[in-house]
Design a protein around this motif. Sequence first.
Motif, PDB file in Angstrom:
ATOM      1  N   ARG A   1       1.351  -1.317   0.116  1.00 30.27           N
ATOM      2  CA  ARG A   1       0.375  -0.128   0.521  1.00 30.27           C
ATOM      3  C   ARG A   1       1.161   1.333  -0.349  1.00 30.27           C
ATOM      4  N   VAL A   2       0.010   2.151  -0.348  1.00 32.94           N
ATOM      5  CA  VAL A   2       0.970   3.508  -0.300  1.00 32.94           C
ATOM      6  C   VAL A   2       0.712   4.487  -0.143  1.00 32.94           C
ATOM      7  N   ALA A   3       1.314   5.262   0.833  1.00 35.45           N
ATOM      8  CA  ALA A   3       0.838   6.237   1.342  1.00 35.45           C
ATOM      9  C   ALA A   3       0.965   7.687   1.000  1.00 35.45           C
ATOM     10  N   CYS A   4       0.282   8.687   0.141  1.00 36.60           N
ATOM     11  CA  CYS A   4       0.799   9.667  -0.433  1.00 36.60           C
ATOM     12  C   CYS A   4      -0.537  11.032  -0.196  1.00 36.60           C
ATOM     13  N   TYR A   5      -0.007  11.782  -0.165  1.00 28.82           N
ATOM     14  CA  TYR A   5      -0.866  13.150  -0.448  1.00 28.82           C
ATOM     15  C   TYR A   5      -0.917  12.868  -1.357  1.00 28.82           C
ATOM     16  N   VAL A   6      -2.338  14.630  -1.574  1.00 26.33           N
ATOM     17  CA  VAL A   6      -3.212  15.022  -2.957  1.00 26.33           C
ATOM     18  C   VAL A   6      -2.307  15.202  -3.990  1.00 26.33           C
ATOM     19  N   ARG A   7      -0.862  16.240  -3.064  1.00 25.79           N
ATOM     20  CA  ARG A   7      -0.134  16.644  -4.605  1.00 25.79           C
ATOM     21  C   ARG A   7       0.266  16.204  -4.838  1.00 25.79           C
ATOM     22  N   GLU A   8       0.837  14.572  -4.165  1.00 21.48           N
ATOM     23  CA  GLU A   8       1.911  13.492  -4.789  1.00 21.48           C
ATOM     24  C   GLU A   8       1.204  12.668  -5.494  1.00 21.48           C
ATOM     25  N   VAL A   9      -0.213  12.747  -5.720  1.00 26.75           N
ATOM     26  CA  VAL A   9      -0.737  11.148  -6.469  1.00 26.75           C
ATOM     27  C   VAL A   9       0.184  10.845  -6.839  1.00 26.75           C
ATOM     28  N   ASP A  10       0.608  12.060  -8.688  1.00 32.16           N
ATOM     29  CA  ASP A  10       1.380  11.171  -9.653  1.00 32.16           C
ATOM     30  C   ASP A  10       2.544  10.019  -9.314  1.00 32.16           C
ATOM     31  N   LYS A  11       3.097  10.443  -7.869  1.00 32.66           N
ATOM     32  CA  LYS A  11       4.431   9.551  -7.534  1.00 32.66           C
ATOM     33  C   LYS A  11       3.787   8.530  -6.821  1.00 32.66           C
ATOM     34  N   GLY A  12       3.129   8.357  -6.381  1.00 35.00           N
ATOM     35  CA  GLY A  12       2.280   7.149  -5.310  1.00 35.00           C
ATOM     36  C   GLY A  12       1.764   5.695  -6.332  1.00 35.00           C
ATOM     37  N   LEU A  13       1.569   6.668  -7.868  1.00 33.19           N
ATOM     38  CA  LEU A  13       0.765   6.235  -8.433  1.00 33.19           C
ATOM     39  C   LEU A  13       2.183   5.155  -9.224  1.00 33.19           C
ATOM     40  N   GLU A  14       3.147   5.743  -9.791  1.00 28.55           N
ATOM     41  CA  GLU A  14       4.143   5.424 -10.018  1.00 28.55           C
ATOM     42  C   GLU A  14       4.803   4.220  -9.690  1.00 28.55           C
ATOM     43  N   LEU A  15       4.892   4.267  -8.114  1.00 27.29           N
ATOM     44  CA  LEU A  15       5.041   3.366  -6.830  1.00 27.29           C
ATOM     45  C   LEU A  15       4.193   2.257  -7.603  1.00 27.29           C
ATOM     46  N   VAL A  16       3.003   2.561  -7.512  1.00 28.22           N
ATOM     47  CA  VAL A  16       1.928   1.582  -7.360  1.00 28.22           C
ATOM     48  C   VAL A  16       2.101   0.934  -8.878  1.00 28.22           C
ATOM     49  N   GLN A  17       2.396   0.839  -9.662  1.00 30.20           N
ATOM     50  CA  GLN A  17       2.400   0.641 -11.310  1.00 30.20           C
ATOM     51  C   GLN A  17       3.971  -0.339 -10.763  1.00 30.20           C
ATOM     52  N   MET A  18       5.114   0.331 -10.335  1.00 29.45           N
ATOM     53  CA  MET A  18       5.767  -0.884 -10.020  1.00 29.45           C
ATOM     54  C   MET A  18       5.123  -1.850  -9.283  1.00 29.45           C
ATOM     55  N   PHE A  19       5.216  -1.598  -7.809  1.00 28.65           N
ATOM     56  CA  PHE A  19       4.637  -3.012  -7.502  1.00 28.65           C
ATOM     57  C   PHE A  19       3.723  -3.584  -8.314  1.00 28.65           C
ATOM     58  N   HIS A  20       3.006  -3.565  -8.967  1.00 30.84           N
ATOM     59  CA  HIS A  20       1.565  -4.077  -9.910  1.00 30.84           C
ATOM     60  C   HIS A  20       2.680  -5.011 -10.537  1.00 30.84           C
ATOM     61  N   GLU A  21       3.244  -4.107 -11.417  1.00 35.83           N
ATOM     62  CA  GLU A  21       4.667  -4.890 -12.451  1.00 35.83           C
ATOM     63  C   GLU A  21       5.328  -6.494 -11.307  1.00 35.83           C
ATOM     64  N   LEU A  22       5.834  -6.028 -10.655  1.00 33.67           N
ATOM     65  CA  LEU A  22       6.564  -6.494  -9.651  1.00 33.67           C
ATOM     66  C   LEU A  22       4.932  -8.321  -9.137  1.00 33.67           C
ATOM     67  N   GLY A  23       3.802  -7.938  -9.652  1.00 32.41           N
ATOM     68  CA  GLY A  23       2.912  -9.242  -9.570  1.00 32.41           C
ATOM     69  C   GLY A  23       1.844  -8.783  -7.808  1.00 32.41           C
ATOM     70  N   TYR A  24       2.126  -7.798  -6.831  1.00 30.78           N
ATOM     71  CA  TYR A  24       1.192  -7.112  -5.432  1.00 30.78           C
ATOM     72  C   TYR A  24      -0.322  -6.428  -5.692  1.00 30.78           C
ATOM     73  N   GLU A  25      -0.829  -7.578  -5.579  1.00 29.91           N
ATOM     74  CA  GLU A  25      -2.118  -6.243  -5.324  1.00 29.91           C
ATOM     75  C   GLU A  25      -1.703  -4.556  -4.387  1.00 29.91           C
ATOM     76  N   THR A  26      -2.306  -3.543  -5.078  1.00 29.50           N
ATOM     77  CA  THR A  26      -1.692  -2.438  -4.880  1.00 29.50           C
ATOM     78  C   THR A  26      -2.895  -1.661  -4.256  1.00 29.50           C
ATOM     79  N   SER A  27      -2.225  -0.675  -3.390  1.00 26.55           N
ATOM     80  CA  SER A  27      -3.910   0.309  -2.769  1.00 26.55           C
ATOM     81  C   SER A  27      -3.153   1.395  -2.662  1.00 26.55           C
ATOM     82  N   LEU A  28      -3.593   2.483  -3.005  1.00 23.88           N
ATOM     83  CA  LEU A  28      -2.527   4.354  -2.766  1.00 23.88           C
ATOM     84  C   LEU A  28      -4.176   4.475  -1.709  1.00 23.88           C
TER      85      LEU A  28
END
Lengths: 320, 320
Positions: free
Chosen positions: A108-135
């Motif tokens: 799960r990736v914790a972020c403030y709303v202003r960092e959602v772009d950075k948060g979603l980059e991490l999500v993308q990476m964890f998703h590609e590694l096979g994990y379930e993800t949350s923002l």
Amino acid sequence: MQPNVKIIDCTIRDGGLVNNWDFSSEFVQDLYYGLDAAGVEYMEIGYKNSPKLLNATEPNPWRFLDDNFLREIIPEKKFTKLSALVDIGRVDPNDILPREQSVLDMIRVACYVREVDKGLELVQMFHELGYETSLNIMALSSVPEHQLIEAFDMIRESPVDVVYIVDSFGSLDPKDIEHQVKKFSELIPNKQLGIHTHNNLQLAFANTLTAMRNGVVFLDSSVYGMGRAAGNCHTELLVGYIKKANYNIEPVLHIIEKHMLNMREKWEWGYIIPYMISGILNEHPRVAMAYRSSDDRDQFVNFYDQVTTPEASLSPTSKS
Amino acid sequence: MQPNVKIIDCTIRDGGLVNNWDFSSEFVQDLYYGLDAAGVEYMEIGYKNSPKLLNATEPNPWRFLDDNFLREIIPEKKFTKLSALVDIGRVDPNDILPREQSVLDMIRVACYVREVDKGLELVQMFHELGYETSLNIMALSSVPEHQLIEAFDMIRESPVDVVYIVDSFGSLDPKDIEHQVKKFSELIPNKQLGIHTHNNLQLAFANTLTAMRNGVVFLDSSVYGMGRAAGNCHTELLVGYIKKANYNIEPVLHIIEKHMLNMREKWEWGYIIPYMISGILNEHPRVAMAYRSSDDRDQFVNFYDQVTTPEASLSPTSKS
């Protein structure tokens, strides 16, 4: 009631903010096997931040999760899945194994709303590694509407599985939660939703129930409410109250009587007046937490005066 | 928010069920003048039951209110009105002065639904003596619908000012409260409504807010939640959260820091696991209260087994 509801127990992760993750291996094991016996779907076993990026000088295994260590603690994974939280700028992607080599199921990736772009980059990476993800979008109670709308545009295109409504300051009430859930459901209809509450106003359980009844699937909680400041929605309330065939409150009661009563004597969390005040004022609890560590800890009128009088301040950085 | 909302603080009356009304005169005075400064509209200063009818052998001034004594304690009435609760069969009508000779402004009658006829007889008498009146229907969560409908037929014709929804077992959630308030509003549209909650499931404040938002005017609460077993909705939460011009949380914070922290050390109320369990099971907390007085008080799994296993029983009369 929702048959597909899922509980994520955050006792170790959010509770660690109370006691600097001073949890024994025995406690974490009792918690894991107890939550499993209770039918709880996920346990968030800590943060997977990088000790280097945080300049950590002390070992802190639940703050800096390591797969080899986790395999020793939980040699036999059961029904309950394991998740970890990461913060923007504090996680080193090189620390993350592909899911099939990891004990973790979800990141799960914790972020403030202003960092959602950075948060979603991490999500993308964890998703590609096979994990379930949350923002997990924090401090929702102070997010301007237009920023949230922009964030939703990015989220809709992301592979993220779950988007969380996080009431970081414990300042929202059930009507606010219903409003937020309806907005999230309407604007990101392709995502499952989650809710993470704090108990400053004794509304954590009510807010979680309201979210569930409005379609939220992922419900965060902690055993006996253990979490930063006022703590979280109580796992025993969710397991005891939600009618789901595999939920069983007894293993959670066992964890409470064996561990939590003593832990609550040693460390402080829950409904405490300065946290209630910060909830009413929709402010981060850090000023209240500092006050509770001072000799004035029970001078509630004085605390209220200080946080509501513009010219007063508890410390130069207290409101930053 | 409702501009006409009224808070009735029940700290002395319901809190007395925790400590057998072991309140000092100083505390009651501090409470009265503090609630007045906070803008709280009513203070329920105890029961006005008859010591003779209860075969009382000890004096207990807050359980058996006496006007002469009250005049010594509160020599100068201020904005905050005073109320007293009576029980069917425990009040002697000869003890009740006409309102113009009394310190009391309101008399509330607690009854079970099967005694509503008797309750309304008392209401009629107190009304004729000049008091504001309420009928508090207890244990609502286990009242059969047809009994409630019959009760409403009688209530509509009565001069009673306020009819209370009382969640005696702390087992209702906001959705239940909304359902009850809508039913009461529809079937006794000529009456103002009140709400009295218990905090077994940490839902007392949420239930009270839900009631208010659905048109309930009279909100019961206690300072720091002090009330039987899990306690009540917290007065400081209502005063701090409801936007009403004359509400001021600081005097309530002062009562808490001066008195309630010590009282909570000495006496027990609030979110405590056996009370949570009795709330989930929709049962009277008396079995849980007995358990909390035993050596096994923290054996939560054992308590749960005993109250959920039909053949087990804590005492021969425990479930009566």
